[in-house]
Write a protein that holds these residues in place. Sequence first.
Motif, PDB file in Angstrom:
ATOM      1  N   LEU A  90       1.962  -7.599   2.889  1.00 40.47           N
ATOM      2  CA  LEU A  90       1.291  -6.632   2.023  1.00 40.47           C
ATOM      3  C   LEU A  90       2.279  -5.605   1.501  1.00 40.47           C
ATOM      4  O   LEU A  90       3.114  -5.103   2.256  1.00 40.47           O
ATOM      5  CB  LEU A  90       0.201  -5.874   2.800  1.00 40.47           C
ATOM      6  N   ARG A 109      -4.886 -12.978  -3.219  1.00 37.87           N
ATOM      7  CA  ARG A 109      -5.602 -12.199  -4.232  1.00 37.87           C
ATOM      8  C   ARG A 109      -6.965 -11.757  -3.724  1.00 37.87           C
ATOM      9  O   ARG A 109      -7.394 -10.625  -3.960  1.00 37.87           O
ATOM     10  CB  ARG A 109      -5.783 -13.032  -5.521  1.00 37.87           C
ATOM     11  N   GLU A 169      -6.490  -8.918  -1.333  1.00 32.15           N
ATOM     12  CA  GLU A 169      -6.128  -7.715  -2.091  1.00 32.15           C
ATOM     13  C   GLU A 169      -7.380  -7.055  -2.678  1.00 32.15           C
ATOM     14  O   GLU A 169      -7.589  -5.845  -2.533  1.00 32.15           O
ATOM     15  CB  GLU A 169      -5.155  -8.139  -3.197  1.00 32.15           C
ATOM     16  N   HIS A 170      -8.238  -7.863  -3.306  1.00 28.67           N
ATOM     17  CA  HIS A 170      -9.460  -7.313  -3.900  1.00 28.67           C
ATOM     18  C   HIS A 170     -10.401  -6.757  -2.845  1.00 28.67           C
ATOM     19  O   HIS A 170     -10.988  -5.689  -3.037  1.00 28.67           O
ATOM     20  CB  HIS A 170     -10.158  -8.382  -4.754  1.00 28.67           C
ATOM     21  N   LYS A 197      -9.101  -3.429  -1.640  1.00 33.93           N
ATOM     22  CA  LYS A 197      -9.336  -2.369  -2.625  1.00 33.93           C
ATOM     23  C   LYS A 197     -10.800  -1.958  -2.640  1.00 33.93           C
ATOM     24  O   LYS A 197     -11.112  -0.769  -2.728  1.00 33.93           O
ATOM     25  CB  LYS A 197      -8.858  -2.814  -4.008  1.00 33.93           C
ATOM     26  N   VAL A 207      -2.832  -0.304  -1.584  1.00 32.10           N
ATOM     27  CA  VAL A 207      -2.320  -1.652  -1.330  1.00 32.10           C
ATOM     28  C   VAL A 207      -1.917  -2.315  -2.647  1.00 32.10           C
ATOM     29  O   VAL A 207      -2.605  -2.184  -3.667  1.00 32.10           O
ATOM     30  CB  VAL A 207      -3.353  -2.498  -0.533  1.00 32.10           C
ATOM     31  N   GLN A 240       0.589  -5.946  -3.956  1.00 34.21           N
ATOM     32  CA  GLN A 240       0.452  -7.389  -3.837  1.00 34.21           C
ATOM     33  C   GLN A 240       0.282  -7.842  -2.379  1.00 34.21           C
ATOM     34  O   GLN A 240       0.937  -7.308  -1.477  1.00 34.21           O
ATOM     35  CB  GLN A 240       1.685  -8.069  -4.433  1.00 34.21           C
ATOM     36  N   VAL A 241      -0.582  -8.817  -2.177  1.00 32.17           N
ATOM     37  CA  VAL A 241      -0.788  -9.410  -0.859  1.00 32.17           C
ATOM     38  C   VAL A 241      -0.481 -10.899  -0.956  1.00 32.17           C
ATOM     39  O   VAL A 241      -0.915 -11.577  -1.890  1.00 32.17           O
ATOM     40  CB  VAL A 241      -2.254  -9.221  -0.389  1.00 32.17           C
TER      41      VAL A 241
END
Lengths: 81, 81
Positions: A44, B19, B22-23, B26, B33, B35-36
């Motif tokens: 991350l 992705r 990540e979403h 958030k 945060v 990029q994951v």
Amino acid sequence: MLVKVFITPKRGVLDPQGRAIEHSLKSLGFNNVGQVRMGKYIELEVAAASSEEAASEVKRMCDQLLANSVIEDYRLEVERA
Amino acid sequence: MLVKVFITPKRGVLDPQGRAIEHSLKSLGFNNVGQVRMGKYIELEVAAASSEEAASEVKRMCDQLLANSVIEDYRLEVERA
């Protein structure tokens, strides 16, 4: 900051993916392989002022979403970008 | 010997799991945060005379079974038991 998270099944928890890999490796002729444990690895990018802040933020992410604390353990490594 | 394998999607390869994480992070309010990337983490017990032998054996396992070299990179760490 780049934070690396390693999630592994707890000791004593059945790990069917690991067992499947172990059997597949043995059937490919890798007879020197013993126990295999399969986990997750997550990288991350976190905007934080310090390593400590990034680590505590990602710890919260693990507790809330990334790891299932009933059956999984996790470990963090913070790397400066 | 305990060998740790880290498998990550190659740069430029779409990583839908990363992705999605990540979403989700958030939407949980973790706005710091970026990029994951989601990968795999495998621990293997390997019977070998030396770290070098264990590493080369696990490298063969990765090439043959554990990693898909078209879309994934891998990295090894050997730990004495």
